[in-house]
Design a protein around this motif. Structure first.
Motif, PDB file in Angstrom:
ATOM      1  N   MET A   1       0.798  -0.824  -0.021  1.00 38.07           N
ATOM      2  CA  MET A   1      -0.129  -0.087   0.096  1.00 38.07           C
ATOM      3  C   MET A   1       0.789   1.614   0.194  1.00 38.07           C
ATOM      4  SD  MET A   1      -2.917   1.183   2.580  1.00 38.07           S
ATOM      5  CE  MET A   1      -4.439   2.275   2.284  1.00 38.07           C
ATOM      6  N   GLU A   2       2.508   1.303   0.982  1.00 40.04           N
ATOM      7  CA  GLU A   2       3.206   2.357   0.670  1.00 40.04           C
ATOM      8  C   GLU A   2       3.275   2.748  -0.907  1.00 40.04           C
ATOM      9  OE1 GLU A   2       4.248   4.527   3.035  1.00 40.04           O
ATOM     10  OE2 GLU A   2       2.033   3.783   3.686  1.00 40.04           O
ATOM     11  N   SER A   3       3.074   1.319  -1.593  1.00 41.09           N
ATOM     12  CA  SER A   3       3.852   1.507  -3.085  1.00 41.09           C
ATOM     13  C   SER A   3       2.706   2.237  -3.756  1.00 41.09           C
ATOM     14  CB  SER A   3       4.744   0.452  -3.334  1.00 41.09           C
ATOM     15  OG  SER A   3       6.454   0.172  -2.158  1.00 41.09           O
ATOM     16  N   GLY A   4       1.735   2.412  -3.212  1.00 42.01           N
ATOM     17  CA  GLY A   4       0.620   2.715  -4.396  1.00 42.01           C
ATOM     18  C   GLY A   4      -0.543   1.429  -4.337  1.00 42.01           C
ATOM     19  N   ALA A   5      -0.678   0.678  -3.912  1.00 39.81           N
ATOM     20  CA  ALA A   5      -1.929   0.068  -3.756  1.00 39.81           C
ATOM     21  C   ALA A   5      -2.604  -0.891  -3.426  1.00 39.81           C
ATOM     22  CB  ALA A   5      -1.202  -2.149  -3.436  1.00 39.81           C
ATOM     23  N   ARG A   6      -3.859  -0.898  -4.004  1.00 38.60           N
ATOM     24  CA  ARG A   6      -5.637  -0.291  -3.653  1.00 38.60           C
ATOM     25  C   ARG A   6      -5.846  -1.508  -3.030  1.00 38.60           C
ATOM     26  NH1 ARG A   6      -7.814   0.026  -9.607  1.00 38.60           N
ATOM     27  NH2 ARG A   6      -6.499  -1.333  -9.701  1.00 38.60           N
ATOM     28  N   PRO A   7      -6.989  -1.234  -2.218  1.00 40.53           N
ATOM     29  CA  PRO A   7      -7.117  -2.375  -0.830  1.00 40.53           C
ATOM     30  C   PRO A   7      -7.058  -4.286  -1.463  1.00 40.53           C
ATOM     31  CG  PRO A   7      -9.040  -0.308  -0.509  1.00 40.53           C
ATOM     32  CD  PRO A   7      -7.718  -0.227  -2.435  1.00 40.53           C
ATOM     33  N   HIS A   8      -7.201  -4.712  -2.361  1.00 44.81           N
ATOM     34  CA  HIS A   8      -7.825  -5.302  -3.502  1.00 44.81           C
ATOM     35  C   HIS A   8      -6.381  -6.133  -3.667  1.00 44.81           C
ATOM     36  CE1 HIS A   8      -8.466  -3.357  -6.566  1.00 44.81           C
ATOM     37  NE2 HIS A   8      -7.742  -4.339  -7.465  1.00 44.81           N
ATOM     38  N   GLU A   9      -5.708  -5.451  -4.062  1.00 45.72           N
ATOM     39  CA  GLU A   9      -4.658  -5.384  -4.434  1.00 45.72           C
ATOM     40  C   GLU A   9      -3.513  -5.818  -3.471  1.00 45.72           C
ATOM     41  OE1 GLU A   9      -3.918  -3.310  -8.836  1.00 45.72           O
ATOM     42  OE2 GLU A   9      -3.299  -1.737  -7.019  1.00 45.72           O
ATOM     43  N   GLU A  10      -3.944  -5.147  -2.483  1.00 44.72           N
ATOM     44  CA  GLU A  10      -3.035  -5.070  -0.868  1.00 44.72           C
ATOM     45  C   GLU A  10      -2.678  -6.607  -0.552  1.00 44.72           C
ATOM     46  OE1 GLU A  10      -2.651  -3.977   3.687  1.00 44.72           O
ATOM     47  OE2 GLU A  10      -3.392  -2.830   2.417  1.00 44.72           O
ATOM     48  N   ILE A  11      -4.924  -7.114  -0.407  1.00 44.69           N
ATOM     49  CA  ILE A  11      -4.215  -8.302   0.152  1.00 44.69           C
ATOM     50  C   ILE A  11      -4.241  -9.603  -0.812  1.00 44.69           C
ATOM     51  CG2 ILE A  11      -6.456  -9.773   0.884  1.00 44.69           C
ATOM     52  CD1 ILE A  11      -7.879  -7.696   1.039  1.00 44.69           C
ATOM     53  N   GLY A  12      -4.180  -9.154  -2.387  1.00 45.60           N
ATOM     54  CA  GLY A  12      -4.048 -10.317  -2.986  1.00 45.60           C
ATOM     55  C   GLY A  12      -2.209 -10.260  -2.951  1.00 45.60           C
ATOM     56  N   TYR A  13      -1.483  -9.564  -3.091  1.00 43.30           N
ATOM     57  CA  TYR A  13      -0.245 -10.038  -3.117  1.00 43.30           C
ATOM     58  C   TYR A  13       0.375 -10.746  -1.906  1.00 43.30           C
ATOM     59  CZ  TYR A  13      -0.308  -6.087  -6.800  1.00 43.30           C
ATOM     60  OH  TYR A  13      -0.995  -5.487  -7.992  1.00 43.30           O
ATOM     61  N   THR A  14      -0.376 -10.180  -0.451  1.00 45.40           N
ATOM     62  CA  THR A  14       0.693 -10.429   0.735  1.00 45.40           C
ATOM     63  C   THR A  14      -0.526 -11.757   0.350  1.00 45.40           C
ATOM     64  OG1 THR A  14      -0.408  -8.332   1.780  1.00 45.40           O
ATOM     65  CG2 THR A  14      -0.431 -10.459   3.454  1.00 45.40           C
ATOM     66  N   PHE A  15      -1.918 -11.935   0.261  1.00 49.39           N
ATOM     67  CA  PHE A  15      -1.838 -13.760   0.380  1.00 49.39           C
ATOM     68  C   PHE A  15      -1.151 -14.436  -0.178  1.00 49.39           C
ATOM     69  CE2 PHE A  15      -6.390 -12.984   3.307  1.00 49.39           C
ATOM     70  CZ  PHE A  15      -5.714 -12.348   4.366  1.00 49.39           C
ATOM     71  N   GLY A  16      -1.237 -14.091  -1.794  1.00 50.32           N
ATOM     72  CA  GLY A  16      -0.642 -14.941  -2.819  1.00 50.32           C
ATOM     73  C   GLY A  16       1.505 -15.204  -2.193  1.00 50.32           C
ATOM     74  N   ASN A  17       1.331 -14.277  -1.701  1.00 52.41           N
ATOM     75  CA  ASN A  17       3.125 -13.677  -0.748  1.00 52.41           C
ATOM     76  C   ASN A  17       2.799 -15.768   0.164  1.00 52.41           C
ATOM     77  OD1 ASN A  17       5.788 -14.319  -0.219  1.00 52.41           O
ATOM     78  ND2 ASN A  17       5.265 -12.302   0.863  1.00 52.41           N
ATOM     79  N   ALA A  18       2.072 -15.671   0.679  1.00 50.87           N
ATOM     80  CA  ALA A  18       1.712 -16.187   1.368  1.00 50.87           C
ATOM     81  C   ALA A  18       1.939 -17.888   1.540  1.00 50.87           C
ATOM     82  CB  ALA A  18       0.851 -16.035   2.974  1.00 50.87           C
ATOM     83  N   LEU A  19       0.909 -18.254   0.287  1.00 57.71           N
ATOM     84  CA  LEU A  19      -0.040 -19.323  -0.124  1.00 57.71           C
ATOM     85  C   LEU A  19       1.380 -20.022  -0.796  1.00 57.71           C
ATOM     86  CD1 LEU A  19      -2.937 -18.736  -1.389  1.00 57.71           C
ATOM     87  CD2 LEU A  19      -2.800 -19.562   0.249  1.00 57.71           C
TER      88      LEU A  19
END
Length: 406
Positions: A100-118
């Motif tokens: 989010m600090e680098s410009g992500a919108r709410p759904h992108e923040e979650i998607g990137y985070t959980f994609g990494n976790a998976l």
């Protein structure tokens, strides 16, 4: 030796230590474990967290040290090792904050985070029993962001909480996994001109992660209002603390059940964010670690360009930056942030101490430990046992990092 100094007079069995460290995490964690060992403290008594999230180092911070392949190995090695030997330790803190600090919108923040976790969980799953894998899934924690757009951010936190529970159930068959998260409010929107406007922004940014009783973070960090100018001085730190205390004790937020349950606006937006985030997470998971890094990097770069364009043409109003420019007048009355004290002898003194440390260790033991660490890396064995032996032999963080880089 530095770890000994840092924790002098502190009982490691009684504290909960958080290490915001990533690429060099194996060495810092190993030094902490060896210190406990030397003090006769069982690793089973140690509690804490090592951030150990290397993906955002590539795409949001530019502080990556190793290749994507090596980075993923180091991260998963720590997770599998601690699950067996340091059971109360949280081995990874997957970060959405930096996106989010680098410009992500709410759904992108979650998607990137959980994609990494998976991706991380898929990497470790074949290496352990179902029971131990479940233990790791339940211990994963997250570090998220909270911005000033109240309704989307409230829905984002609710989507975070629900989607993680759903993913754990649907992808791994693990029921009732709780979304465990800390949060720092968004710094990207804090302005240097005039900084006192940020006092209001910080309070508003804190609300989304507090208001939903069913989706409330476990820990909250607030920045200093002059963060766009400098690190916070004591006055700013105290104001951040007082802000949290007012929120905790005076607003009575925690006294009520979830006030958004059944709200159609919140329900619909949460559903939309969740669906988009899930799509991104599963796409990243199927693409793999290195491809995910490339995709996120491209999308965040474009997002930051678009954000600045909206500010430049005044589609987005930022108070004090592109409209309402009259000074508030408070910052002119404040002392400027104190400059960082410069000590010209510090670097040479530290270098001398490292040289002295190296001169007193057993060179044969160090060389053998260094060789074993390089062998573990080459054979793709878990590097933590060899890293511990390297630290016991007096190996430094710089030496270990250079070895892995090579």
């Amino acid at each position: 030796k530095d770890m000994e100094r840092l924790f002098e007079g502190i009982d490691l069995a009684r504290v909960n230590t958080s290490m915001t460290i990533n690429s060099t995490a194996p060495f810092l964690l190993a030094a902490y474990l060896v210190l406990a060992e030397e003090r006769g403290i069982s690793w089973t008594h140690l509690r804490g967290t090592v951030q150990n999230d290397l993906m955002k180092e590539f795409v949001a911070r530019g502080t990556n040290v190793f290749s994507p392949t090596v980075s993923l190995q180091l991260s998963t090695d720590i997770i599998t090792f601690t699950a067996e030997h340091v059971p109360q330790w949280n081995p990874v803190n997957v970060c959405g904050y930096h996106y989010m600090e680098s410009g992500a919108r709410p759904h992108e923040e979650i998607g990137y985070t959980f994609g990494n976790a998976l991706i991380i969980l898929d990497s470790i799953r074949p290496k352990m029993s179902p029971e131990r894998f479940t233990q790791i899934v339940e211990r994963i924690s997250f570090f998220i962001n909270s911005g000033i757009e109240l309704i989307p951010e409230i829905c984002k936190v609710r989507a975070y909480s629900k989607l993680w529970t759903d993913l754990c159930r649907n992808e791994y068959g693990i029921e009732n996994v709780r979304f465990r998260a800390g949060c720092q409010v968004r710094s990207l929107g804090l302005t240097s001109e005039p900084p006192e406007n940020n006092i209001v922004r910080i309070v508003l940014e804190a609300l989304p992660v507090l208001l939903s009783a069913s989706a409330r973070v476990n820990a909250l960090q607030l920045p200093g209002f002059r963060e766009a100018i400098s690190l916070p001085d004591q006055m700013e730190q105290r104001l951040s603390l007082r802000t949290q205390q007012v929120l905790m004790h005076e607003t009575k937020i925690a006294n009520y059940p979830d006030i958004f349950e059944g709200n159609p606006v919140v329900a619909e937006l949460t559903k939309d964010i969740l669906a988009k985030a899930k799509g991104i997470a599963l796409e990243l998971r199927s693409s793999g670690y290195e491809t995910a890094i490339s995709r996120i990097n491209t999308e965040l770069t474009q997002a930051m360009i678009e954000r600045q364009e909206r500010i430049d043409i005044r589609d987005d109003i930022v108070v004090g930056v592109n409209d309402f420019l009259e000074p508030v007048g408070l910052s002119e009355q404040l002392l400027p942030p104190a400059p960082t004290a410069q000590n010209p002898d510090f670097e040479s003194k530290r270098a001398s101490e490292v040289d002295t440390w190296r001169s007193h260790r057993d060179p044969r033991r160090w060389a053998a430990a260094r060789y074993n660490l390089s062998l573990a890396l080459k054979c793709k064995a878990n590097i933590m046992p060899a890293t511990l032996e390297f630290v016991r032999a007096g190996g430094t963080v710089g030496e270990g990092t250079t070895l892995i880089e090579g």
